[in-house]
Scaffold this active site. Structure first.
Site, mmCIF file in Angstrom:
data_model
loop_
_atom_site.group_PDB
_atom_site.id
_atom_site.type_symbol
_atom_site.label_atom_id
_atom_site.label_comp_id
_atom_site.label_asym_id
_atom_site.label_seq_id
_atom_site.Cartn_x
_atom_site.Cartn_y
_atom_site.Cartn_z
ATOM 1 N N ARG A 1 -6.086 -14.299 -31.812
ATOM 2 C CA ARG A 1 -6.630 -14.322 -30.453
ATOM 3 C C ARG A 1 -6.104 -15.570 -29.756
ATOM 4 N NH1 ARG A 1 -7.340 -9.723 -30.843
ATOM 5 N NH2 ARG A 1 -9.255 -8.494 -30.621
ATOM 6 N N GLU B 1 -5.458 -13.892 -21.246
ATOM 7 C CA GLU B 1 -4.728 -12.634 -21.041
ATOM 8 C C GLU B 1 -5.229 -11.892 -19.819
ATOM 9 O OE1 GLU B 1 -4.536 -10.109 -24.526
ATOM 10 O OE2 GLU B 1 -4.003 -11.816 -25.765
ATOM 11 N N HIS C 1 0.659 -8.632 -26.692
ATOM 12 C CA HIS C 1 -0.476 -8.209 -27.518
ATOM 13 C C HIS C 1 -0.218 -6.819 -28.115
ATOM 14 C CE1 HIS C 1 -5.043 -8.982 -28.142
ATOM 15 N NE2 HIS C 1 -4.556 -8.293 -29.140
HETATM 16 C C1 DGY Z 1 -7.294 -5.949 -32.466
HETATM 17 O O1 DGY Z 1 -7.423 -4.861 -33.037
HETATM 18 O O2 DGY Z 1 -8.182 -6.804 -32.450
HETATM 19 C C2 DGY Z 1 -5.973 -6.228 -31.821
HETATM 20 O O3 DGY Z 1 -5.965 -7.388 -31.119
HETATM 21 C C3 DGY Z 1 -5.501 -5.062 -30.985
HETATM 22 O O4 DGY Z 1 -5.234 -4.005 -31.803
#
Ligand code: DGY
Length: 324
Positions: free
Chosen positions: A238, A267, A285
């Protein structure tokens, strides 16, 4: 028989949609963008369940707007977009999509690592520009990967998978996190080390912790200062685990050598300066973005919704305490 009403907040792969359509009336946001807050709150009013994305905020206001709600399935493994405490207070089950995207995300971390270390994007752009006049000994040389030290921050499912994929590269693997990982130790001889030792000794640092209050800005100026000047940081977890302004400073001042990023602090905004640096590779992402992972995520989320509609505990329940 009255069929339950389900909202899918943005088009996802068809297997999950088809599964839901077999038992429910499904409304899908067909716009090629996330719903605005107003649109989302308007569309959930009459819904029994919602299949949402990591870009949808699932909070008290959302629950207020959806009085019939029996469950929310996140189309993601990370669920920092959901107020779990609030959902549990209201008895609304939540689910996510772990496991089916583990290898895909670990592969992405490697793809970024290779791209930065072997200067793939930079040299591709150079070649396409028509400026290449033939082989040159000093062209686009990079640090290489074999025999180097890989630091895994967060040896959970994805972090472990990334570490295990290093097998062919004869790397020394360090990891830090909440607990020891015996598989990594047995299979790779990996060493469980304090966070700052990992920071100081790794050539490549790959982030795999969830976004929590404790992991926010885990990498900021004081940590970048301790990293090797030759080191490269990879983030597929993240964005806000890294303080993006500090990362930019560290890259510009040569405190670290490069970064491969799939996620961003704010984002879809990406700190402008990062886009003009040649030692940075940026992807939008797409860590879980393999056809199989995305299909499997859709099926998992749909199955979770079908269980929640029957008042059963979904297999990937985030707040199982509400069923106790
Ligand atoms: C998640 O699954 O948390 C990713 O960031 C997106 O698939």
């Amino acid at each position: 028989m009255i069929r339950p009403k389900v909202l899918i907040t943005r088009e996802i792969p068809s297997p999950g949609i088809e599964l839901l359509k077999s038992e429910c009336d499904v409304e899908i946001n067909k716009k090629d963008r996330a719903l605005t807050r107003e649109e989302l709150l308007g569309m959930v009013k009459d819904k029994d369940a919602v299949l949402c994305l990591l870009t949808d905020k699932i909070d008290a206001e959302f629950f207020d707007a959806s009085p019939k709600l029996k469950g929310v399935a996140n189309y993601a493994v990370g669920f920092d977009n959901m107020d779990v405490k609030e959902a549990s207070l209201r008895g609304v089950p939540l689910s996510n999509t772990p496991e089916v995207l583990t290898e895909a995300t670990a592969e992405m971390a490697w793809a970024l690592l290779f791209s930065v270390a072997r200067r793939i994007v930079e040299s591709d752009i150079f070649l396409r520009s028509g400026k290449w006049e033939g082989w040159g000994p000093l062209q686009y040389v990079g640090p290489g990967i074999s025999g180097k030290t890989l630091g895994i921050v967060g040896p959970g499912r994805i972090g472990s998978s990334m570490a295990l994929m290093s097998k062919g590269f004869n790397m020394k693997v360090l990891y830090s996190g909440n607990r020891k990982n015996s598989i990594l130790e047995e299979e790779l001889g990996a060493e469980f080390v304090p966070f700052m030792r990992l920071v100081k000794e790794s050539d490549f640092i790959s982030l795999h912790v969830p976004f929590l209050a404790e992991t926010k800005h885990m990498f900021s100026a004081s940590v970048f200062r301790e990293m090797k000047k030759s080191s490269i940081i990879i983030n597929t977890a993240r964005g806000a685990i890294i303080k993006e302004d500090d990362l930019l400073d560290a890259l510009m001042s040569g405190e670290i050598a490069g970064a491969g990023l799939d996620v961003y602090e704010f984002e879809p905004y990406v700190t402008e300066g990062l886009k003009s640096l040649k030692n940075v590779v940026l992807t939008p992402h797409t860590g879980s973005g393999t056809i199989k992972s995305r299909d499997d995520m859709s099926i998992m989320a749909a199955e979770n919704i079908l269980a929640m509609l029957k008042k059963e505990k979904p297999l990937q329940c985030i707040n199982p305490e509400i069923f106790e």
